[in-house]
Structures are given as C-alpha cells and as structure tokens.
Design a protein around this motif. Structure first.
Motif, short mmCIF file in Angstrom:
data_model
loop_
_atom_site.label_atom_id
_atom_site.label_comp_id
_atom_site.label_asym_id
_atom_site.label_seq_id
_atom_site.Cartn_x
_atom_site.Cartn_y
_atom_site.Cartn_z
N LEU A 108 0.87 -1.17 0.00
CA LEU A 108 0.00 0.00 0.00
C LEU A 108 0.91 1.22 0.00
O LEU A 108 1.73 1.38 0.90
N SER A 109 0.81 2.06 -1.03
CA SER A 109 1.70 3.21 -1.13
C SER A 109 0.91 4.47 -1.45
O SER A 109 -0.20 4.42 -1.96
N ALA A 110 1.51 5.60 -1.16
CA ALA A 110 0.86 6.90 -1.38
C ALA A 110 0.91 7.29 -2.85
O ALA A 110 1.85 6.93 -3.58
N GLY A 111 -0.10 8.00 -3.28
CA GLY A 111 -0.15 8.51 -4.65
C GLY A 111 -1.29 9.49 -4.79
O GLY A 111 -1.83 10.00 -3.81
N ASP A 112 -1.67 9.72 -6.03
CA ASP A 112 -2.79 10.61 -6.29
C ASP A 112 -3.84 9.85 -7.11
O ASP A 112 -3.67 8.68 -7.43
N GLY A 113 -4.92 10.53 -7.43
CA GLY A 113 -6.01 9.90 -8.17
C GLY A 113 -5.57 9.33 -9.50
O GLY A 113 -6.04 8.27 -9.91
N GLU A 114 -4.69 10.02 -10.17
CA GLU A 114 -4.20 9.53 -11.46
C GLU A 114 -3.47 8.19 -11.30
O GLU A 114 -3.61 7.29 -12.11
N ALA A 115 -2.73 8.05 -10.21
CA ALA A 115 -1.97 6.81 -9.97
C ALA A 115 -2.88 5.62 -9.69
O ALA A 115 -2.45 4.48 -9.86
N GLU A 125 -6.22 14.07 -4.76
CA GLU A 125 -4.80 14.31 -4.56
C GLU A 125 -4.19 13.45 -3.46
O GLU A 125 -2.99 13.22 -3.44
N ASP A 126 -5.01 12.98 -2.53
CA ASP A 126 -4.52 12.23 -1.37
C ASP A 126 -5.06 10.81 -1.44
O ASP A 126 -6.18 10.53 -1.01
N CYS A 127 -4.26 9.88 -1.98
CA CYS A 127 -4.73 8.52 -2.21
C CYS A 127 -3.70 7.49 -1.75
O CYS A 127 -2.51 7.79 -1.62
N LEU A 128 -4.20 6.28 -1.52
CA LEU A 128 -3.35 5.12 -1.26
C LEU A 128 -3.66 4.09 -2.33
O LEU A 128 -4.82 3.85 -2.65
N VAL A 130 -2.94 0.16 -3.96
CA VAL A 130 -2.43 -1.20 -3.83
C VAL A 130 -1.85 -1.61 -5.19
O VAL A 130 -0.76 -2.14 -5.27
N ALA A 131 -2.61 -1.35 -6.24
CA ALA A 131 -2.19 -1.64 -7.61
C ALA A 131 -3.02 -0.77 -8.54
O ALA A 131 -4.04 -0.21 -8.12
N THR A 132 -2.61 -0.64 -9.77
CA THR A 132 -3.42 0.10 -10.75
C THR A 132 -4.80 -0.55 -10.80
O THR A 132 -4.90 -1.76 -10.96
N GLY A 133 -5.80 0.26 -10.58
CA GLY A 133 -7.17 -0.27 -10.54
C GLY A 133 -7.68 -0.52 -9.14
O GLY A 133 -8.85 -0.84 -8.94
N GLU A 134 -6.82 -0.37 -8.14
CA GLU A 134 -7.25 -0.48 -6.75
C GLU A 134 -6.62 0.63 -5.94
O GLU A 134 -5.43 0.62 -5.62
N GLY A 135 -7.43 1.63 -5.65
CA GLY A 135 -6.97 2.76 -4.88
C GLY A 135 -8.06 3.30 -4.00
O GLY A 135 -9.25 3.07 -4.23
N TYR A 136 -7.66 4.02 -2.98
CA TYR A 136 -8.57 4.59 -2.00
C TYR A 136 -8.11 6.01 -1.72
O TYR A 136 -6.91 6.25 -1.59
N CYS A 137 -9.05 6.95 -1.64
CA CYS A 137 -8.67 8.36 -1.50
C CYS A 137 -9.43 9.04 -0.37
O CYS A 137 -10.47 8.57 0.08
N ARG A 138 -8.89 10.16 0.05
CA ARG A 138 -9.55 11.05 1.01
C ARG A 138 -9.87 12.34 0.26
O ARG A 138 -9.19 12.72 -0.67
N ASP A 139 -10.90 13.01 0.73
CA ASP A 139 -11.27 14.30 0.10
C ASP A 139 -10.37 15.42 0.53
O ASP A 139 -9.67 15.43 1.43
#
Length: 139
Positions: A108-115, A125-128, A130-139
């Motif tokens: 699980l690594s930090a990234g952004d919505g595009e990632a 802008e504030d996302c975690l 796991v892999a391309t196609g699986e991400g979780y973000c905060r508003d």
C-alpha cells in the motif's frame, strides 16, 4: 629521468594511501545514518483512518497497538465479490505498508487519483494505491 619516475611513484603511493583511508571507512555518512534510523511508521501513521474507493470499496487503517509502532490492521473491501473483504496485518516499510492478501504480498503506497488508474478518482490528490485499478482516496 629516474628521479622524476621515483617522485611520480612516491606521489602515487601517498595518494593511494590517503584515498584508501576514506574508502575503507565503513561509517555511514551522517545523512545516511539519520535516514536509516528514522522509523518508517512516522509517514504511515498519518494514513490511519478511513479511505474511500469506488463502488462501495473502502480501506480502514488502524494501529495494531499490541504489535507496536509501525504495525497496522487494514480492514478493506477490495472487490465487489462477497469474499473480497477482510482485515489484514500490515507493517510499515520505506515504501508504504506491506501486507499479505489472496494473491500474495501487497504494498500500500501513497499517490494521487491519477496513480489509481480509475477515472472516478482522477481529480483526487490524497490517495493510497495497492495496484493500478485499486486505490482509496480522502477528500
């Protein structure tokens, strides 16, 4: 000519000896020592809380207090199938939080919505991730 050659040899020996002392030193540079001893969990502790994915997917990170600093519990719905929900033990690393789930080790690594690779999260802008196609973000 002979004196010049001896002088050159002497200079090379002196130079080699002085370089050898610095090369053989195993002590890390001050910046490196600080970086190596800095706990990884200082970054990942900021990730504790709820993260939202798409279509009802979520990630809730909590500290695993009995295990100590840098240990986490990751409660997540990571797919739409009924069995794609669970709680996993994770550990902080320099790259993020490592954990095991079906399919093997995950990061699980930090990234952004595009990632995340998902158009619904593209503007975040504030996302975690796991892999391309699986991400979780905060508003």
């Amino acid at each position: 000519m002979e004196k010049a050659a001896l002088a050159l040899i002497a200079m090379l020996l002196i130079s080699a000896c002085s370089n050898n002392n610095t090369v053989s030193s195993n002590a890390p540079a001050p910046d490196t020592a600080t970086e190596q001893s800095e706990p990884h969990h200082q970054m990942t502790d900021q990730w504790v809380g709820r993260w939202i994915g798409v279509e009802g997917l979520f990630l809730e990170i909590s500290k695993d207090e009995p295990e100590g600093p840098g240990h986490y519990l990751l409660h997540m719905r990571y797919g739409l199938d009924d069995d794609q929900i669970g709680t996993f033990e994770g550990q902080a690393t320099a790259e993020g939080i490592r954990f095991n789930r079906e399919g093997g080790p995950q990061l699980l690594s930090a990234g952004d919505g595009e990632a995340t690779g998902m158009k619904w999260l593209l503007e975040k802008e504030d996302c975690l991730i796991v892999a391309t196609g699986e991400g979780y973000c905060r508003d």
